[in-house]
Design a protein around this motif. Structure first.
Motif, PDB file in Angstrom:
ATOM      1  N   SER A 290       0.827  -1.205   0.000  1.00 15.32           N
ATOM      2  CA  SER A 290       0.000   0.000   0.000  1.00 15.32           C
ATOM      3  C   SER A 290       0.860   1.254   0.000  1.00 15.32           C
ATOM      4  CB  SER A 290      -0.922   0.010   1.219  1.00 15.32           C
ATOM      5  OG  SER A 290      -0.152   0.005   2.406  1.00 15.32           O
ATOM      6  N   VAL A 291       0.218   2.366  -0.326  1.00 14.40           N
ATOM      7  CA  VAL A 291       0.858   3.678  -0.293  1.00 14.40           C
ATOM      8  C   VAL A 291       0.076   4.542   0.689  1.00 14.40           C
ATOM      9  CG1 VAL A 291       1.401   5.769  -1.602  1.00 14.40           C
ATOM     10  CG2 VAL A 291       1.739   3.520  -2.644  1.00 14.40           C
ATOM     11  N   VAL A 292       0.784   5.130   1.649  1.00 15.42           N
ATOM     12  CA  VAL A 292       0.159   5.917   2.718  1.00 15.42           C
ATOM     13  C   VAL A 292       0.764   7.312   2.738  1.00 15.42           C
ATOM     14  CG1 VAL A 292      -0.248   6.080   5.214  1.00 15.42           C
ATOM     15  CG2 VAL A 292      -0.237   3.837   4.091  1.00 15.42           C
ATOM     16  N   VAL A 293      -0.089   8.314   2.942  1.00 17.63           N
ATOM     17  CA  VAL A 293       0.380   9.678   3.181  1.00 17.63           C
ATOM     18  C   VAL A 293       0.014  10.059   4.609  1.00 17.63           C
ATOM     19  CG1 VAL A 293       0.055  12.126   2.622  1.00 17.63           C
ATOM     20  CG2 VAL A 293       0.304  10.457   0.786  1.00 17.63           C
ATOM     21  N   GLY A 294       1.014  10.466   5.384  1.00 15.03           N
ATOM     22  CA  GLY A 294       0.777  10.946   6.741  1.00 15.03           C
ATOM     23  C   GLY A 294       0.958  12.451   6.794  1.00 15.03           C
ATOM     24  N   VAL A 295       0.027  13.146   7.434  1.00 14.61           N
ATOM     25  CA  VAL A 295       0.092  14.608   7.563  1.00 14.61           C
ATOM     26  C   VAL A 295       0.204  14.926   9.054  1.00 14.61           C
ATOM     27  CG1 VAL A 295      -1.038  16.802   7.047  1.00 14.61           C
ATOM     28  CG2 VAL A 295      -1.340  14.857   5.497  1.00 14.61           C
ATOM     29  N   VAL A 296       1.411  15.356   9.468  1.00 16.61           N
ATOM     30  CA  VAL A 296       1.679  15.603  10.887  1.00 16.61           C
ATOM     31  C   VAL A 296       2.471  16.899  11.038  1.00 16.61           C
ATOM     32  CG1 VAL A 296       1.746  13.119  11.356  1.00 16.61           C
ATOM     33  CG2 VAL A 296       3.883  14.346  10.933  1.00 16.61           C
ATOM     34  N   GLY A 297       2.476  17.448  12.251  1.00 15.07           N
ATOM     35  CA  GLY A 297       3.312  18.609  12.539  1.00 15.07           C
ATOM     36  C   GLY A 297       4.778  18.272  12.363  1.00 15.07           C
ATOM     37  N   MET A 298       5.546  19.233  11.843  1.00 18.93           N
ATOM     38  CA  MET A 298       6.948  18.988  11.563  1.00 18.93           C
ATOM     39  C   MET A 298       7.715  18.512  12.785  1.00 18.93           C
ATOM     40  SD  MET A 298       9.323  18.932   9.317  1.00 18.93           S
ATOM     41  CE  MET A 298       8.672  19.814   7.895  1.00 18.93           C
ATOM     42  N   GLY A 299       7.307  18.937  13.978  1.00 19.64           N
ATOM     43  CA  GLY A 299       7.997  18.522  15.193  1.00 19.64           C
ATOM     44  C   GLY A 299       7.893  17.044  15.490  1.00 19.64           C
ATOM     45  N   HIS A 300       6.933  16.346  14.879  1.00 19.66           N
ATOM     46  CA  HIS A 300       6.768  14.915  15.130  1.00 19.66           C
ATOM     47  C   HIS A 300       7.564  14.045  14.164  1.00 19.66           C
ATOM     48  CE1 HIS A 300       3.701  15.239  18.211  1.00 19.66           C
ATOM     49  NE2 HIS A 300       3.021  16.082  17.459  1.00 19.66           N
ATOM     50  N   VAL A 301       8.057  14.601  13.077  1.00 16.20           N
ATOM     51  CA  VAL A 301       8.727  13.794  12.043  1.00 16.20           C
ATOM     52  C   VAL A 301       9.969  13.081  12.574  1.00 16.20           C
ATOM     53  CG1 VAL A 301       9.841  13.836   9.777  1.00 16.20           C
ATOM     54  CG2 VAL A 301       7.765  15.184  10.178  1.00 16.20           C
ATOM     55  N   PRO A 302      10.889  13.764  13.289  1.00 18.26           N
ATOM     56  CA  PRO A 302      12.062  13.037  13.802  1.00 18.26           C
ATOM     57  C   PRO A 302      11.686  11.862  14.704  1.00 18.26           C
ATOM     58  CG  PRO A 302      12.414  15.413  13.969  1.00 18.26           C
ATOM     59  CD  PRO A 302      10.974  15.214  13.609  1.00 18.26           C
ATOM     60  N   GLY A 303      10.674  12.051  15.554  1.00 14.26           N
ATOM     61  CA  GLY A 303      10.260  10.969  16.443  1.00 14.26           C
ATOM     62  C   GLY A 303       9.670   9.797  15.670  1.00 14.26           C
ATOM     63  N   ILE A 304       8.926  10.083  14.615  1.00 16.67           N
ATOM     64  CA  ILE A 304       8.355   9.009  13.794  1.00 16.67           C
ATOM     65  C   ILE A 304       9.468   8.228  13.102  1.00 16.67           C
ATOM     66  CG2 ILE A 304       6.952   8.545  11.741  1.00 16.67           C
ATOM     67  CD1 ILE A 304       5.164  10.893  12.603  1.00 16.67           C
ATOM     68  N   GLU A 305      10.450   8.944  12.564  1.00 19.79           N
ATOM     69  CA  GLU A 305      11.593   8.261  11.933  1.00 19.79           C
ATOM     70  C   GLU A 305      12.331   7.390  12.952  1.00 19.79           C
ATOM     71  OE1 GLU A 305      13.823  10.404   8.568  1.00 19.79           O
ATOM     72  OE2 GLU A 305      13.259  12.029   9.946  1.00 19.79           O
ATOM     73  N   LYS A 306      12.524   7.911  14.147  1.00 18.39           N
ATOM     74  CA  LYS A 306      13.244   7.186  15.189  1.00 18.39           C
ATOM     75  C   LYS A 306      12.509   5.907  15.594  1.00 18.39           C
ATOM     76  CE  LYS A 306      14.643   7.692  20.038  1.00 18.39           C
ATOM     77  NZ  LYS A 306      14.652   8.613  21.207  1.00 18.39           N
TER      78      LYS A 306
END
Length: 376
Positions: A290-306
């Protein structure tokens, strides 16, 4: 919802397919009478159109981070500033480029109403903090959590007033664009806000709550649109909060880090292989990542990657700890202060009203007559 990800019961019987071969698996149904198409043929036709629109090498904004699940599913995380026109355009461009199967946004069921409200209504609602909203927040989250929610809404209202822009525009754009993509699902990916506030309040001591409330109450620094765009690498609202709660690591953990874990979990739940329709049960099962698009505040991106490749258990971050002794004392203190102020206000207003009434000529005349009558 358990911490371990549950796989579909039929997953072992499904033959995986690489993304580049997906369009070749969809039967051609372009000829013939469209009115005589079966449900499977109609599904295949729309799916083929969607896969043709999907770019193998999409031209994505610089705010997009790409993640890949174990089964090959792709997740495009759009990091946004909640008060930014550029973020709206980034979300629209990403969804149109990748034609996702699922769109996940940083909202919960308690904030979903903003998706269907027009900009002018949202702008007015964000700028108006009424007693009714306070009562609703207290009923929903409890006294201390409700007061904290109203203080955070005050921060949002301050930004709204400064910029003349309602929050969450990128989520509304995501909702509209997702409705234009065939078979695209729309998921709410954030932890319920009552859980977040209750855990945040429980993490603070009484004096920490007082200091935080003081900082939020007296927030008045001017903000320009240039400030928002300069914060594109870190969401403006979350950056302001981070500056105010920097001395409270436990609060940062509950408001930011725990939600990073929850958002990561929800994105991974959305990134599951999709089974293609079959004309009959005799046909082998086929599936595509599947292909997913997530729309989140920029401050959450590093934590999601981690957290993307780690084992996640969200049971712990979904529980609300029982109130501590200091918490019960602080609630009693707030209630006592509230009713004390209310009582003093009523006493002052009553005394002031009585003074005004007694100063009227008619009242003076009546008092004089009463005095004369008592002396006779």
């Amino acid at each position: 919802m358990n911490g371990e990800e549950q796989q579909p019961a039929h997953e072992a019987d499904v033959e995986p397919v690489v993304p580049s071969e997906a369009s070749e698996l969809v039967p051609r149904v372009l000829s013939g009478d469209p009115q005589n198409l079966s449900d499977v043929d109609a599904f295949n036709l729309l799916l083929e159109m969607k896969l043709k629109r999907r770019r193998q090498r999409p031209n994505l904004p610089r705010t997009v981070t790409q993640l890949v699940a174990e089964d090959g599913s792709r997740v495009y995380v759009v990091g946004t500033a909640h008060f930014s026109d550029d973020s709206k355009r980034d979300v629209v461009k990403t969804i149109r480029e990748v034609q996702p199967d699922v769109v996940v946004v940083e909202l919960c069921q308690y904030r979903v109403s903003m998706l269907k409200m027009d900009e002018s209504t949202l702008l007015r609602e964000a700028q108006e903090l009424s007693l009714e909203k306070l009562q609703q927040a207290v009923r929903q989250n409890g006294l201390m959590s409700g007061l904290m929610q109203m203080l955070l809404l005050k921060v949002s209202a301050h930004i709204t007033e400064q910029l003349g822009m309602a929050p969450g525009g990128e989520f509304r754009e995501a909702f509209k664009e997702a409705s234009k993509v065939p078979f695209c699902k729309f998921h709410l990916g954030d932890r319920p806000i009552p859980v977040t506030f209750k855990r945040a309040i429980a993490a603070l001591s009484f004096w920490q709550k007082v200091r935080l409330a003081w900082g939020l109450c007296f927030l008045s620094d001017p903000i320009s649109k240039d400030d928002v765009e300069r914060c594109k690498q870190k969401d403006l609202l979350e950056q302001m909060m981070a500056e105010m709660i920097g001395e409270f690591p436990d609060l940062h953990r509950t408001i930011v880090s725990e939600r990073d874990v929850y958002l990561t979990y929800m994105l991974r739940q959305a990134a599951r292989r999709l089974e293609l329709p079959r004309a009959s049960d005799a046909e082998p099962r086929k599936c595509v990542p599947s292909v997913v698009v997530g729309v989140v505040g920029m401050g959450h991106v590093p934590g999601i990657e981690k957290n993307w490749s780690t084992d996640l258990n969200i049971q712990e971050i979904m529980t609300v700890p029982p109130p501590s002794i200091s918490g019960r004392v602080s609630r009693l203190a707030v209630k006592a202060a509230f009713f004390g102020l209310l009582g003093y206000s009523l006493y002052w207003m009553g005394r002031r009203t009585a003074s005004l009434v007694l100063s009227l000529p008619a009242a003076q005349y009546c008092l004089q007559r009463v005095t004369e009558a008592r002396h006779k």
